[in-house]
Design a protein around this motif. Structure first.
Motif, PDB file in Angstrom:
ATOM      1  N   GLY A  49       0.899  -0.952   0.460  1.00  7.56           N
ATOM      2  CA  GLY A  49      -0.154  -0.042  -0.194  1.00  7.56           C
ATOM      3  C   GLY A  49       0.655   1.240  -0.174  1.00  7.56           C
ATOM      4  O   GLY A  49      -0.058   2.436  -0.096  1.00  7.56           O
ATOM      5  N   GLY A  50       2.021   0.989   0.196  1.00  8.09           N
ATOM      6  CA  GLY A  50       3.035   2.778   0.362  1.00  8.09           C
ATOM      7  C   GLY A  50       3.129   3.303   1.235  1.00  8.09           C
ATOM      8  O   GLY A  50       4.020   3.919   1.451  1.00  8.09           O
ATOM      9  N   ASP A  51       3.553   2.557   2.450  1.00  6.01           N
ATOM     10  CA  ASP A  51       3.452   3.358   4.095  1.00  6.01           C
ATOM     11  C   ASP A  51       4.988   3.287   4.239  1.00  6.01           C
ATOM     12  O   ASP A  51       5.672   2.283   4.315  1.00  6.01           O
ATOM     13  N   LEU A 112       6.887  -1.169  -6.201  1.00  8.30           N
ATOM     14  CA  LEU A 112       7.034  -1.498  -7.530  1.00  8.30           C
ATOM     15  C   LEU A 112       5.030  -1.154  -7.479  1.00  8.30           C
ATOM     16  O   LEU A 112       4.100  -1.244  -7.760  1.00  8.30           O
ATOM     17  N   GLY A 113       4.346  -1.841  -6.671  1.00 11.37           N
ATOM     18  CA  GLY A 113       3.097  -2.622  -6.277  1.00 11.37           C
ATOM     19  C   GLY A 113       2.165  -1.631  -5.633  1.00 11.37           C
ATOM     20  O   GLY A 113       0.761  -1.316  -5.614  1.00 11.37           O
ATOM     21  N   ALA A 114       2.686  -0.315  -5.458  1.00  9.35           N
ATOM     22  CA  ALA A 114       1.848   1.247  -4.893  1.00  9.35           C
ATOM     23  C   ALA A 114       3.187   2.433  -5.573  1.00  9.35           C
ATOM     24  O   ALA A 114       3.368   3.000  -4.753  1.00  9.35           O
ATOM     25  N   ARG A 115       3.592   2.417  -6.927  1.00 10.11           N
ATOM     26  CA  ARG A 115       4.747   3.014  -6.568  1.00 10.11           C
ATOM     27  C   ARG A 115       4.394   5.060  -6.469  1.00 10.11           C
ATOM     28  O   ARG A 115       4.260   5.592  -6.355  1.00 10.11           O
ATOM     29  N   GLU A 116       2.043   5.096  -7.164  1.00  9.87           N
ATOM     30  CA  GLU A 116       2.807   6.480  -7.047  1.00  9.87           C
ATOM     31  C   GLU A 116       1.851   6.755  -5.518  1.00  9.87           C
ATOM     32  O   GLU A 116       2.225   7.685  -5.308  1.00  9.87           O
ATOM     33  N   ASN A 121       4.324  10.135  -0.475  1.00  8.96           N
ATOM     34  CA  ASN A 121       4.765   9.518   0.634  1.00  8.96           C
ATOM     35  C   ASN A 121       6.545  10.659   0.697  1.00  8.96           C
ATOM     36  O   ASN A 121       6.835  11.367   1.520  1.00  8.96           O
ATOM     37  N   LEU A 122       6.836   9.908  -0.575  1.00  7.57           N
ATOM     38  CA  LEU A 122       8.913  10.705  -0.953  1.00  7.57           C
ATOM     39  C   LEU A 122       8.209  12.237  -0.426  1.00  7.57           C
ATOM     40  O   LEU A 122       9.155  12.625  -0.142  1.00  7.57           O
ATOM     41  N   ALA A 123       7.386  12.427  -2.227  1.00  6.88           N
ATOM     42  CA  ALA A 123       7.547  14.060  -2.174  1.00  6.88           C
ATOM     43  C   ALA A 123       6.745  15.026  -0.752  1.00  6.88           C
ATOM     44  O   ALA A 123       7.280  15.934  -0.816  1.00  6.88           O
ATOM     45  N   ASP A 156      11.177   6.933 -11.263  1.00  9.22           N
ATOM     46  CA  ASP A 156       9.844   7.395  -9.669  1.00  9.22           C
ATOM     47  C   ASP A 156      10.965   8.409  -9.352  1.00  9.22           C
ATOM     48  O   ASP A 156      10.618   9.170  -9.378  1.00  9.22           O
ATOM     49  N   VAL A 157      12.090   8.639  -8.537  1.00  8.62           N
ATOM     50  CA  VAL A 157      12.444   8.714  -7.975  1.00  8.62           C
ATOM     51  C   VAL A 157      13.544  10.477  -8.409  1.00  8.62           C
ATOM     52  O   VAL A 157      13.204  11.303  -8.494  1.00  8.62           O
TER      53      VAL A 157
END
Length: 304
Positions: A49-51, A112-116, A121-123, A156-157
């Motif tokens: 999920g990208g957490d 990879l499964g939650a790239r957006e 979150n990185l932003a 992506d980075v």
């Protein structure tokens, strides 16, 4: 002129030992600013999920930084003030987050499964703390699928205006292949700024100059200075490593080769031994400078 980078992996930095670390957090920030140029927050783990987690502590979820409200869940509520102190007026000029660790390839497949969501979150970390890059501590199966994954995530980075660093300990052809693919798919612009080469534990027998030669011999990577591109790292006391004198000797073997910096593994090792009279981050930074003879030999900023 000082060596660059002098990087340190900040193992749970400003969170390890919360709320009573062996060295007060404000003192940690002050000491890092006495010679370290680059702090790498280690380790960011990515869940389905990208957490984002800082080690085992939830850090960023659905675009929100999670601060502790009960002393047990979420990160240190003083994190913003401590990062501001870290990035103000001292030697530190780069702040990265490192994804992965030994045995955590799931961080990358979850990414990879939650790239957006991971990008969002990185932003948030970029906006809140001014992170400048993402370090890839991928230690898993090396093959075409993994290479494609690392390249996709590196792109992506780059799309966030951040740079990447790679932290290999083995498989030089895998990592140079990633460099070439990133360069080709990013309009012949390299996103990866340097490699943090592990010269301890599983990478204890690595030769930084041989890795530089591997980069040099790989066509079309966009790396203009392969030797400065390799940043060797050694473990410190408290992290199954050595003290400043031994680390200085290791870097002295590299003086004059074109290697321009180094990294330290890791901050919690230093801060765990310091209360008993152990060396400070400044002592280790000086060891890298002295070993490379950086105080008398001007060294340019690494720029791939």
């Amino acid at each position: 002129m000082s060596a660059y980078p002098i990087a340190i992996y900040g193992n749970g930095l400003f969170q390890d030992g919360y709320p009573t670390p062996p060295v007060p957090y404000a003192t940690q920030a002050q000491q890092l600013n006495q010679g370290v140029t680059t702090v790498i927050l280690w380790s960011i783990h990515i869940h389905d999920g990208g957490d984002l987690y800082l080690n085992d502590t939830l850090f960023v979820s659905k675009g929100q930084i999670q601060y502790a409200t009960d002393g047990s869940s979420g990160v240190n509520p003083d994190y913003p003030a401590l990062v501001k102190q870290l990035m103000s007026g001292g030697s530190v000029r780069d702040l990265l987050v490192s994804v992965g660790a030994w045995g955590t390839t799931s961080d990358f497949t979850a990414w990879l499964g939650a790239r957006e969501q991971v990008k969002a979150n990185l932003a948030v970390l970029q906006a809140a703390f001014g992170i400048t890059g993402v370090d890839f501590d991928y230690e898993g199966v090396y093959g075409n699928d993994a290479q494609n994954m690392i390249v996709t995530l590196t792109l992506d980075v780059g799309s966030l205006g951040l740079y990447a660093t790679y932290c290999p300990y083995t498989a030089d052809s895998f990592w140079t292949g990633c460099l070439a693919d990133v360069y080709a798919q990013n309009g012949q612009r390299q996103i990866v700024k340097w490699m943090n080469l592990q010269c301890y534990a599983g990478g204890a027998n690595n030769s930084p100059t041989q890795w530089a030669q591997a980069v040099q011999q790989t066509p079309d990577t966009g790396v203009t200075d392969p030797y400065a591109f390799i940043v060797p790292g050694y473990a410190v006391e408290g992290a199954q490593g050595e003290g400043p004198s031994s680390i200085q000797q290791a870097f002295a073997q590299l003086a004059g080769t074109g290697i321009t910096g180094g990294f330290l593994w890791n901050s919690s090792g230093i801060f765990s031994t310091e209360p008993g009279g152990g060396p400070t981050p400044a002592d280790y930074a000086e060891a890298i400078n002295a070993g490379l003879n950086a105080s008398t030999s001007a060294r340019a900023t690494v720029d791939a």
